[in-house]
Each structure stands twice: as structure tokens, then as C-alpha cells.
Motif scaffolding. Structure first.
Motif, short mmCIF file in Angstrom:
data_model
loop_
_atom_site.label_atom_id
_atom_site.label_comp_id
_atom_site.label_asym_id
_atom_site.label_seq_id
_atom_site.Cartn_x
_atom_site.Cartn_y
_atom_site.Cartn_z
N ALA A 1 0.84 -1.19 -0.22
CA ALA A 1 0.09 -0.05 -0.07
C ALA A 1 0.76 1.20 -0.20
CB ALA A 1 -0.78 -0.12 1.23
N ALA A 2 1.98 1.25 0.88
CA ALA A 2 3.00 2.54 0.90
C ALA A 2 3.45 2.59 -0.67
CB ALA A 2 4.00 2.09 2.00
N ALA A 3 3.94 1.63 -0.94
CA ALA A 3 4.57 1.54 -2.44
C ALA A 3 3.53 2.18 -3.41
CB ALA A 3 4.93 0.10 -3.01
N ARG A 4 2.42 1.83 -3.46
CA ARG A 4 1.24 2.31 -4.17
C ARG A 4 1.16 3.93 -4.29
NH1 ARG A 4 -1.32 -2.60 -3.26
NH2 ARG A 4 -2.67 -1.69 -1.51
N HIS A 5 1.38 4.36 -2.80
CA HIS A 5 0.86 5.57 -2.51
C HIS A 5 2.14 6.47 -2.89
CE1 HIS A 5 -0.41 9.22 0.02
NE2 HIS A 5 0.56 9.16 0.77
N ILE A 6 3.49 5.88 -2.87
CA ILE A 6 4.70 6.68 -3.24
C ILE A 6 4.39 6.77 -4.81
CG2 ILE A 6 6.99 6.22 -3.56
CD1 ILE A 6 7.13 5.09 -0.89
N ALA A 7 4.01 5.75 -5.45
CA ALA A 7 3.94 5.84 -6.94
C ALA A 7 2.94 7.05 -7.25
CB ALA A 7 3.65 4.47 -7.41
N GLU A 8 1.79 7.00 -6.78
CA GLU A 8 1.02 8.15 -6.84
C GLU A 8 1.58 9.46 -6.60
OE1 GLU A 8 -2.77 5.10 -5.74
OE2 GLU A 8 -2.29 6.65 -4.34
N LEU A 9 2.32 9.68 -5.72
CA LEU A 9 2.82 10.82 -5.19
C LEU A 9 3.84 11.34 -6.06
CD1 LEU A 9 3.23 10.40 -1.32
CD2 LEU A 9 1.37 11.73 -2.33
N LEU A 10 4.44 10.48 -6.80
CA LEU A 10 5.62 10.74 -7.69
C LEU A 10 5.04 11.21 -9.00
CD1 LEU A 10 8.25 8.07 -6.71
CD2 LEU A 10 8.67 10.58 -6.49
N ALA A 11 3.95 10.39 -9.18
CA ALA A 11 3.27 10.51 -10.54
C ALA A 11 2.77 12.09 -10.66
CB ALA A 11 2.16 9.71 -10.88
N THR A 12 2.04 12.22 -9.44
CA THR A 12 1.49 13.56 -9.35
C THR A 12 2.53 14.80 -9.51
OG1 THR A 12 -0.39 12.80 -7.91
CG2 THR A 12 0.19 15.28 -7.67
N THR A 13 3.52 14.45 -8.92
CA THR A 13 4.79 15.63 -8.96
C THR A 13 5.15 15.67 -10.37
OG1 THR A 13 5.52 15.37 -6.82
CG2 THR A 13 7.01 16.11 -8.21
N LEU A 14 5.39 14.51 -11.05
CA LEU A 14 6.00 14.58 -12.40
C LEU A 14 4.80 15.06 -13.30
CD1 LEU A 14 8.05 11.25 -12.35
CD2 LEU A 14 9.00 13.45 -12.21
N ALA A 15 3.74 15.19 -13.08
CA ALA A 15 2.60 15.45 -14.03
C ALA A 15 2.66 17.22 -14.31
CB ALA A 15 1.13 15.48 -13.34
N SER A 16 3.70 17.52 -13.32
CA SER A 16 3.90 19.04 -13.54
C SER A 16 5.26 19.56 -13.31
CB SER A 16 2.68 20.04 -12.39
OG SER A 16 3.00 19.45 -11.13
N HIS A 17 6.15 18.84 -13.04
CA HIS A 17 7.50 19.16 -12.86
C HIS A 17 8.51 18.18 -13.63
CE1 HIS A 17 5.32 20.98 -9.20
NE2 HIS A 17 6.51 21.69 -9.16
N ALA A 18 9.58 18.53 -14.18
CA ALA A 18 10.52 18.00 -14.72
C ALA A 18 10.91 16.65 -13.96
CB ALA A 18 11.66 18.91 -15.45
N SER A 19 11.06 16.88 -12.80
CA SER A 19 11.39 15.70 -11.94
C SER A 19 10.79 15.80 -10.55
CB SER A 19 13.21 15.98 -11.88
OG SER A 19 13.52 17.15 -11.08
N ALA A 20 11.33 14.71 -9.68
CA ALA A 20 10.81 14.69 -8.51
C ALA A 20 11.83 14.23 -7.48
CB ALA A 20 9.74 13.71 -8.30
N SER A 21 11.87 14.62 -6.15
CA SER A 21 12.85 14.28 -5.33
C SER A 21 12.17 13.45 -4.32
CB SER A 21 13.50 15.53 -4.55
OG SER A 21 12.38 16.29 -4.03
N PHE A 22 12.80 12.33 -3.99
CA PHE A 22 12.19 11.26 -3.17
C PHE A 22 13.49 10.78 -2.25
CE2 PHE A 22 10.14 7.56 -1.78
CZ PHE A 22 10.60 6.65 -2.14
#
Ligand code: 6PG
Length: 241
Positions: A17-38
Motif C-alpha cells: 500500500a505504501a509503494a502504491r502511495h509513493i508511486a501516486e505521489l511521484l506521478a502527481t509531482t511529475l505531472a507538473s514538474h520535470a523531476s521529483a525528489s524522493f
């Protein structure tokens, strides 16, 4: 204090569940930014998380991976948080080398910490030492309610100026490099992944005791709306439903 939390029957379910959440958070960031920091933590809990993350649809070519903390050891050492992530996530997911920002923990702790502060300042285009805001941060919890490498009574819990520092962890007789409270607090989205009956009292205390981060360091984030807790039922067993 109000916490957003979910509990699951097993550590594997919580990690998935946490992995799915992280993937969603990263996808949300990448939808409006060139990169994401994790930023990822170490210890044993992330093993299952990393295994699950590898199978999530993440555009790792655009994700920059940092560490919440690192033990003072070479990257090949069994205690290295980098080694755990490299084996279970970075290599299997083919995260580009340029996207990997490990702590140079083979160096003396103070030098490793200074190098990491420089790396953070360069990536986030900030003055040296200023706490950055990660897009996504994964945290763990010790049975003593520590998080990152900020343990109960640690004086660095009062350091709200800097991004990261070297810390001697008496309990483990070990030097480490850790992100500092303000960096933990500034993350746009954070999640704790906690499993095991040995963590139940720490979870209860963090959720239900009055705010006292010196005693319960994970409470650094107690009033942060961007935090979600992923627990297995054993770690959640003392929480009021
Ligand atoms: C570390 C971690 C640390 C960890 C907790 C929980 O370097 O050890 O970053 O903060 O999250 O100690 O560790 P476990 O997952 O091993 O219980």
C-alpha cells in the motif's frame, strides 16, 4: 493531534500500500514538474517497500533519490542504507546513476555531512545548509519513537537551521549522517511505514501522547498535514479505532 493512518493485516500488505502511495505521489509531482525528489530511509522495514516499488509504474528516469539518513560505513557495507536501496530498488528499477544522491558515508562523518549538505544545496538550488523541501519522503519509526537518525534526547532535534548533520548514535555506538528536523518537516508529502508488534507502543505514544519531540522524535511531523502512516495491524494494535 490528528494523524492520517491506514493499517493492513501483514507487513507485506502495508508495504504494498505504501509503494502504491509513493508511486501516486511521484506521478502527481511529475505531472507538473520535470523531476521529483524522493528521500528514503534505511533499516529493515524498507526491504519489502523497495521490492514492491520496483513493480510500480514510476518514471525513475525523472526521480532523484536521496537518503533520510545513512550509517557511517562504505556503500558496500551490510549496514549501509544505500546498499539496501541499491540492491532492492535502484538497480532493479534501473534508476540512472545521475539520479542517485547517496551520502558519502565512507568519509569521516563531519565531512560526509558537509558533502551531503553541499549536494542538497546544489540540487535544490539553495544556500549551503538551508533545509530543502523534498517532494516525497519515506520515514521509518524505531521502537523508541526515533525517526531518521534523530533519537530521543538528541540535541540535533533543536537544530532547525541546517539541512543535515553528522550524529553519534549512543544506542548503537555508531556515527551517522541524518536529515534534520526542518528538512523532515518541509517535505511536501511524507509517509511512515511501520510494522511489527515491537513498534506498537511507539506508534501509540507518537499518536496519543502530548507533543514532545525530544521524547518522541517522530512527533517532529505531528502537525504536518502531508503525512500518512502505513501500519500493519501489529504495529497499530494499541491505537483507538
Ligand atoms: C535507519 C533508519 C531508521 C529506521 C528505524 C526503523 O537508518 O535505521 O533510517 O530511522 O527507519 O530505525 O528501523 P527498522 O525498519 O529496521 O525497524
Amino acid at each position: 493531534m490528528s494523524f492520517r493512518w491506514h493499517s493492513y493485516p501483514t507487513p507485506h500488505d502495508a508495504a504494498a500500500a505504501a509503494a502504491r502511495h509513493i508511486a501516486e505521489l511521484l506521478a502527481t509531482t511529475l505531472a507538473s514538474h520535470a523531476s521529483a525528489s524522493f528521500a528514503v530511509s534505511g533499516g529493515s522495514t524498507p526491504r519489502l517497500l523497495f521490492d514492491e516499488l520496483v513493480s510500480q509504474p514510476v518514471d525513475w528516469a525523472r526521480v532523484h533519490v536521496f537518503w533520510v539518513d545513512e550509517r557511517a560505513a562504505p556503500p558496500t557495507h551490510e549496514s549501509s542504507n544505500y546498499r539496501l536501496a541499491a540492491e532492492r530498488l535502484l538497480r532493479p528499477a534501473r534508476v540512472p546513476e545521475n539520479n542517485i544522491h547517496r551520502v558519502c558515508a565512507e568519509l569521516p562523518p563531519d565531512i560526509a555531512a558537509e558533502r551531503y549538505r553541499q549536494e542538497l544545496a546544489a540540487f535544490f538550488a539553495l544556500p549551503l545548509g538551508q533545509p530543502p523541501a523534498f517532494d516525497v519522503m519515506q520515514l521509518g519509526l524505531g521502537a523508541d519513537a526515533h525517526t531518521a537518525s534523530l533519537f530521543p534526547g538528541e540535541k540535533l532535534l533543536e537544530d532547525h537551521e541546517r539541512s543535515a548533520a553528522a550524529v553519534f548514535v549512543e544506542k548503537h555506538g555508531q556515527w551517522r549522517v541524518t536529515l534534520l528536523p526542518e528538512t523532515l518537516r518541509r517535505a511536501r508529502a511524507s509517509l511512515f511505514l511501520v510494522s511489527g508488534a515491537d513498534k506498537a507502543e511507539a506508534v501509540r505514544a507518537v499518536f496519543e501522547e502530548p507533543a514532545d519531540p525530544h521524547r518522541y522524535p517522530a512527533q517532529i511531523l505531528h502537525d504536518n498535514p502531508g503525512v500518512t502512516w502505513f501500519l500493519d495491524d501489529a504495529a497499530a494494535r494499541l491505537l483507538k479505532k
